[in-house]
Enzyme design. Structure first.
Site, short mmCIF file in Angstrom:
data_model
loop_
_atom_site.label_atom_id
_atom_site.label_comp_id
_atom_site.label_asym_id
_atom_site.label_seq_id
_atom_site.Cartn_x
_atom_site.Cartn_y
_atom_site.Cartn_z
CG PHE A 137 -11.38 1.14 10.59
CD1 PHE A 137 -12.04 1.04 9.38
CD2 PHE A 137 -10.10 1.65 10.62
CE1 PHE A 137 -11.41 1.47 8.21
CE2 PHE A 137 -9.47 2.07 9.46
CZ PHE A 137 -10.14 1.98 8.24
CG ASP A 214 -13.19 5.64 14.66
OD1 ASP A 214 -13.70 6.51 13.92
OD2 ASP A 214 -12.13 5.05 14.40
CE1 TYR A 239 -10.15 8.97 5.07
CE2 TYR A 239 -8.74 10.31 6.46
CZ TYR A 239 -9.24 9.07 6.10
OH TYR A 239 -8.84 7.96 6.78
CE LYS A 240 -12.95 6.94 6.25
NZ LYS A 240 -12.76 6.07 7.41
NE ARG A 388 -16.69 0.08 2.31
CZ ARG A 388 -15.91 0.83 3.08
NH1 ARG A 388 -16.15 0.90 4.38
NH2 ARG A 388 -14.91 1.51 2.56
#
Ligand SMILES: *Cc1c(COP(=O)(O)O)cnc(C)c1O
Length: 418
Positions: A137, A214, A239-240, A388
Site C-alpha cells: 500500500f 499491515d 474504518y474498513k 474492486r
C-alpha cells in the site's frame, strides 16, 4: 423468455438461495441501509464500512450523557484507558491477540511509522535493511522510504505481481543477516491476495529479523491469530471492515515479549508512565500504552466499539465464511458474464489465498466505475483497469452483490470492447 433472461433468473435465484441460507443475513438489518435510498449495491466495504443503526444512537447518547454530562470528569471516569480497553477488545474479537498488546490511536500511517521506527531502532548493528514489496500500500512504501532515509538504512524491495501479492518464496529470497524488519500487507489492496502470514513470519524470524504486518484489508474479514503466528508488530485500519466510520483511529499491536525494549519515537505525554504528574523527562508507560502519544480520540472510538460488538456476536469464523461465499459468488458471476466482455480476474481463485475483495480488470474500468456510481452501484477503481468488488460480510447480501454485478455487466455490454 430469452436465453439471457433465463440465465439471469438462474443466478438471481442462486443469490436468493444463498441469502436464505446465510447465518449472518439478519445482521444486515442492523445497518443504516434506508438512509441511502439511492444506493443499489454497495461494494466498497473494504474501503469504508457502512454505519450501524446503533452507531447513530450511541454517538448521540455519548454526546448527551458522556461529553455533556461528565465533561472533563470523563477522563478520570475511564476515557483515559480507552486506547487499551478498546485495543484489548479488538485484539480478542478480531486479532487473536491476548490482552495488553493492542492500542487504538492515531491513523494507520502514523502508527505504522511509530512501530517501524521502534523496530529498526532496536535492530542489532549490521541489520540495516528494511524489506518491503513494490506493490505494498502506498502509505507503507512512503513511510518505509522516509524511515530508511531518516535512519540511514537501505530498503530491499521485493518485486510483486500486482495481480498476486507477497509470497513465501519471495520473502525467503529477500531476508538475511542484514534484515532489520520485513513489512508487508496481509491482504494486498490491489488484488486481494492473502499472504501466508504464519509462514512468512517464521521465515523472517529464521533470518533473524522482525516482522510488521499491515492488517488494514484483513482485519474484520479474515481470521487472524497474531499471538499464535508469533507476529512481532502489526497495524491496521478500523474504518474498513470494522465499520469505525471515516477516519476512525487505527490499532497497533506490539507483542508482549518486545514491550519495554522496542521504543516508539513520538514520546508524548499520553504514553508517559505518569501523564498527570507532568514532570521533567519522558518515562514510557508499561505495556502497549507506550505506543500512545497524544490525547486519545475518544469520540471517534464510539462507532468502532459498536462495530466490534457486532463482529464479536457474529464471530470471525462466520464472517470469513460469508466473505469467502461472497467473493466466490463474485467469481462465478464474472466467469458466467464478464469473461466474454474482455474482463480478466486479477485476484486469486484459490480461496486459501483470497482476502475479502475481488479485482476485475478491463482497460476502460475507470470510466465504467463512474457510470456505475451514477446508477447507485458503488465499487471502487484501482489502476491498472481494476474494479474492486469489496462486499462487506456483515452488511452485503448476495442479492445486493448480484444487482451490482448485473449493472457492471450491462454497462460493459453497452460499450465497445476496449
Ligand atoms: C487503507 C489502508 C491504509 C490507510 O492508512 P491511513 O493512515 O488510515 O490513511 C494503510 N494501509 C493499508 C494496507 C490500507 O489498506
Amino acid at each position: 423468455m430469452t436465453a439471457t433472461a433465463q440465465a439471469d433468473q438462474h443466478w438471481r435465484r442462486r443469490a436468493e438461495e444463498l441469502d436464505a441460507a446465510d447465518p449472518l443475513a439478519a445482521v444486515r438489518e442492523e445497518f443504516l441501509l434506508d438512509a441511502a435510498p439511492d444506493v443499489v449495491s454497495y461494494l466498497d466495504g473494504n474501503s469504508l464500512g457502512r454505519p450501524l443503526r446503533a452507531t447513530a444512537d450511541r454517538m448521540s447518547e455519548f454526546v448527551g450523557s458522556q461529553w455533556a454530562g461528565r465533561l472533563i470528569r470523563g477522563w478520570t471516569d475511564g476515557w483515559m484507558q480507552w486506547p487499551e480497553v478498546v485495543g484489548d477488545e479488538l485484539g480478542r474479537v478480531a486479532l487473536g491477540a491476548a490482552a495488553g498488546q493492542t492500542v487504538v490511536a492515531d491513523s494507520t500511517t502514523v502508527l505504522f511509522y511509530k512501530l517501524l521506527r521502534a523496530a529498526v531502532d532496536a535492530a542489532p548493528a549490521g541489520r540495516d535493511e528494511i524489506v518491503c514489496d513494490t506493490d505494498n500500500f502506498p502509505t507503507d512504501r512512503y513511510v518505509v522510504e522516509g524511515v530508511a532515509a531518516e535512519r540511514g538504512l537501505t530498503v530491499r524491495w521485493v518485486r510483486t505481481d500486482p495481480a498476486l501479492g507477497i509470497t513465501l518464496d519471495a520473502v525467503r529470497a529477500a531476508v538475511g543477516p542484514r534484515t532489520a524488519v520485513a513489512t508487508f500487507s496481509h491482504v494486498a489492496y490491489r488484488s486481494g491476495y492473502l499472504a501466508d502470514a504464519p509462514a512468512i513470519t517464521a521465515a523472517v524470524h529464521g533470518a533473524g529479523g522482525l516482522v510488521l504486518w499491515d492488517l488494514s484489508h484483513s482485519v474484520g474479514s479474515v481470521e487472524l491469530d497474531l499471538d499464535a503466528w508469533g507476529v512481532d508488530l502489526a497495524v491496521g485500519c478500523t474504518y474498513k471492515y470494522l465499520c469505525g466510520g471515516p477516519g476512525s483511529p487505527a490499532f497497533g499491536y506490539l507483542a508482549t515479549r518486545h514491550q519495554g525494549r522496542l521504543r516508539q519515537p513520538v514520546q508524548g505525554w499520553m504514553g508517559h508512565a505518569e501523564p498527570m504528574t507532568m514532570g521533567p523527562g519522558y518515562a514510557p508507560a508499561s505495556g502497549a500504552r507506550a505506543l500512545v502519544s497524544g490525547t486519545p480520540p475518544i469520540l471517534a472510538m464510539v462507532p468502532l466499539r459498536c462495530g466490534l460488538e457486532v463482529v464479536d456476536r457474529a464471530g470471525m469464523a462466520a464472517v470469513r465464511a460469508k466473505s469467502l461465499a461472497l467473493t466466490t459468488f463474485t467469481l462465478e458471476l464474472a466467469d458466467a458474464w464478464l469473461a466474454d466482455l474482455g474482463v480478466d480476474v486479477a485476484s486469486p481463485r484459490d480461496p486459501g489465498r483470497r482476502g475479502g475483495h475481488v479485482t476485475l480488470r478491463r482497460a476502460d474500468h475507470r470510466e465504467v466505475t463512474d457510470l456505475l456510481w451514477e446508477r447507485g452501484v458503488i465499487p471502487d477503481y484501482r489502476d491498472p483497469g481494476g474494479v474492486r468488488i469489496g462486499p462487506a460480510p456483515l452488511s452485503t447480501s448476495f442479492r445486493e452483490l448480484y444487482d451490482g454485478m448485473v449493472a457492471l455487466r450491462d454497462v460493459l455490454a453497452s460499450r465497445p470492447l476496449p
